[in-house]
Design a protein around this motif. Sequence first.
Motif, PDB file in Angstrom:
ATOM      1  N   GLN A   1      48.669  -7.079 -39.229  1.00 55.46           N
ATOM      2  CA  GLN A   1      48.158  -5.749 -38.843  1.00 55.46           C
ATOM      3  C   GLN A   1      47.751  -4.896 -40.451  1.00 55.46           C
ATOM      4  O   GLN A   1      46.759  -4.409 -40.318  1.00 55.46           O
TER       5      GLN A   1
ATOM      6  N   VAL B   1      45.253  -3.858 -33.921  1.00 56.25           N
ATOM      7  CA  VAL B   1      46.502  -4.093 -33.700  1.00 56.25           C
ATOM      8  C   VAL B   1      46.823  -5.891 -33.325  1.00 56.25           C
ATOM      9  O   VAL B   1      45.983  -6.115 -32.263  1.00 56.25           O
TER      10      VAL B   1
ATOM     11  N   ASN C   1      49.679  -8.751 -32.805  1.00 56.24           N
ATOM     12  CA  ASN C   1      50.972  -9.202 -32.521  1.00 56.24           C
ATOM     13  C   ASN C   1      51.051 -10.333 -32.262  1.00 56.24           C
ATOM     14  O   ASN C   1      50.185 -11.060 -31.166  1.00 56.24           O
TER      15      ASN C   1
END
Length: 341
Positions: free
Chosen positions: A98, A108, A110
């Motif tokens: 990020q 973003v 993840n």
Amino acid sequence: MVGIDEDPSRAQIVLVGALAIAFIVLGIVVVFNTSLYAENVDSTGTVSAVNQAEQVRDAGGRSVAGLAYRMNEGNYSSESDLATTMNGNASNLSAVWQSLYARSQPTVVNVSLDESSSEYGVRVFQPTNDDFRAHDGGNLENWNVTPTGGSYADVGRFDLTLERDTLETSPSDAFHIGARGGDGSGNEAWRVIWFVNDSDALDVYVGSGSGSAPANWANETEASPTCNDITVGPTIEVDMVNGSVEGTSCTFEFTDDIASVPGEDGYQVRFVDGGNAEGQYQVYLSDTAFETNSFGTRVGNSGDGPYYSYILWKTTAIVQYDSPSASYTRTATDPVYNSTR
């Protein structure tokens, strides 16, 4: 090979994860720079974002597999124990992603491990110097490192250390390791490696066969020297998968040109004359059948080795990507071993 404590602290495992992430970040930077270049030359915006997201998915999958390679060196008593530790480190990895992508646009990213879709294996190991007998199985001199009871396993990594002065001086008595598989045409094939002390130098003998393996195949195979009079120190480090002795020019083949046992999905790996040498070993296997089919103790239990710890054999990563131009969740499955990593 560096010995691993029988019950390392969580701090040690976190340190392994931190070091792994440091190396992975180098690869992330390359992907990030490539993404920036693609974004700058692409005038359509949306296509650029999709391309970047796909790059993130692929790199995210490889990064999680690379992280697992290092995390597998820790000791875990269950698949969930390993998965929890992995995801704790994957969270740190996500923070790095990020930070890097935020330099170009609000993004973003993840990454996490899909515990249920990943494939697990077992690390069989002896973390301190001792002879190579199966102590918890009644001090057996000759025993299968791979699962017993008709199950076999692929070998992803096999690190071995030998204490030179404990090696026998004759091949007939020397500690040796055998691998039995197939020739790819329905017949069996096998190879055996002997380690011999030749006046404080190392001799490596190799023998092989094919057809129908005799019951005592690991002892009935004729050996010939492949490496002679190799200068070594008092502790010898051997990479069995790559067939090499560290710091020397000695190379040999172990399972390179041997297919799986006919009709199976792996090999039989066997220690023979294990009382005639001392050292340590770590064998990373694709099968978890030890739970019911083999002797030995799990990590965290008392008793003599061999010891067993869960590993990740193949990782399925969940990669989430969210930017102003594109947003989605994808999965990526990558092998932890048998790759260019």
